[in-house]
Design a protein around this motif. Sequence first.
Motif, PDB file in Angstrom:
ATOM      1  N   GLN B   2      -0.760  -9.783   6.839  1.00 43.46           N
ATOM      2  CA  GLN B   2      -1.271 -10.225   5.587  1.00 43.46           C
ATOM      3  C   GLN B   2      -0.692 -11.610   5.536  1.00 43.46           C
ATOM      4  OE1 GLN B   2      -0.062  -7.583   6.310  1.00 43.46           O
ATOM      5  NE2 GLN B   2       2.186  -7.147   5.484  1.00 43.46           N
ATOM      6  N   GLU B  26      -3.925 -12.347   1.296  1.00 38.00           N
ATOM      7  CA  GLU B  26      -5.041 -11.877   2.390  1.00 38.00           C
ATOM      8  C   GLU B  26      -4.286 -10.534   2.887  1.00 38.00           C
ATOM      9  OE1 GLU B  26      -5.935 -16.488   4.005  1.00 38.00           O
ATOM     10  OE2 GLU B  26      -6.156 -14.850   5.354  1.00 38.00           O
ATOM     11  N   ARG B  28      -6.000  -6.653   5.156  1.00 33.19           N
ATOM     12  CA  ARG B  28      -7.230  -6.019   5.270  1.00 33.19           C
ATOM     13  C   ARG B  28      -6.851  -4.590   4.600  1.00 33.19           C
ATOM     14  NH1 ARG B  28      -8.361  -7.707  11.626  1.00 33.19           N
ATOM     15  NH2 ARG B  28      -8.873  -9.765  11.069  1.00 33.19           N
TER      16      ARG B  28
END
Lengths: 114, 114
Positions: B2, B26, B28
């Motif tokens: 991240q 950011e 996932r």
Amino acid sequence: NAGVTQTPKFQVLKTGQSMTLQCAQDMNHEYMSWYRQDPGMGLRLIHYSVGAGITDQGEVPNGYNVSRSTTEDFPLRLLSAAPSQTSVYFCASSYGAGVTDTQYFGPGTRLTVL
Amino acid sequence: AQKVTQAQTEISVVEKEDVTLDCVYETRDTTYYLFWYKQPPSGELVFLIRRNSFDEQNEISGRYSWNFQKSTSSFNFTITASQVVDSAVYFCAVRTDSWGKLQFGAGTQVVVTP
């Protein structure tokens, strides 16, 4: 509760010297961690522990050792200080290591290595 | 892995003005938590708010408010009617895994002048 305490507040070392930064918490938190703060880089994780006897490396572990013999204490050892370790060091703790657990930080130790 | 971006290095305002701090993250992972911490000139880190990835409701706490927009991966922080005591560095952070690691942004320095 004193919360998370750190000693010393300030320290100056010469290159090659060793020292231990102390961290203690009285909240019976299982999770403890060490971060370093450098200008423009936020805080970066050095080492963490999810309970007594269990430690693991974070993002920037080189040059640092940790151990966790009790729930309350989580010392950070610099075996041979280098100028690159000049930084502000924060210890943090939380009830658990889960995603939901909020970490609470100690007041920090400002370390200068000459 | 991240990442957290706080693009504003420093914001200067006059007292009573509003100030908004941007935070873009950011990750996932679908489950994550977002945090804001305040670091006043005294140096300690003060927890302000925790938000989970499934709750996009905005939150208000006194003069502080937070706007979470998952579509743009942003978690912005607004101080309304700023005061001199709001002068501090503010850090945004994200936590995604069960090992407690907080990923911090570089921080935004807020300077409030009378």
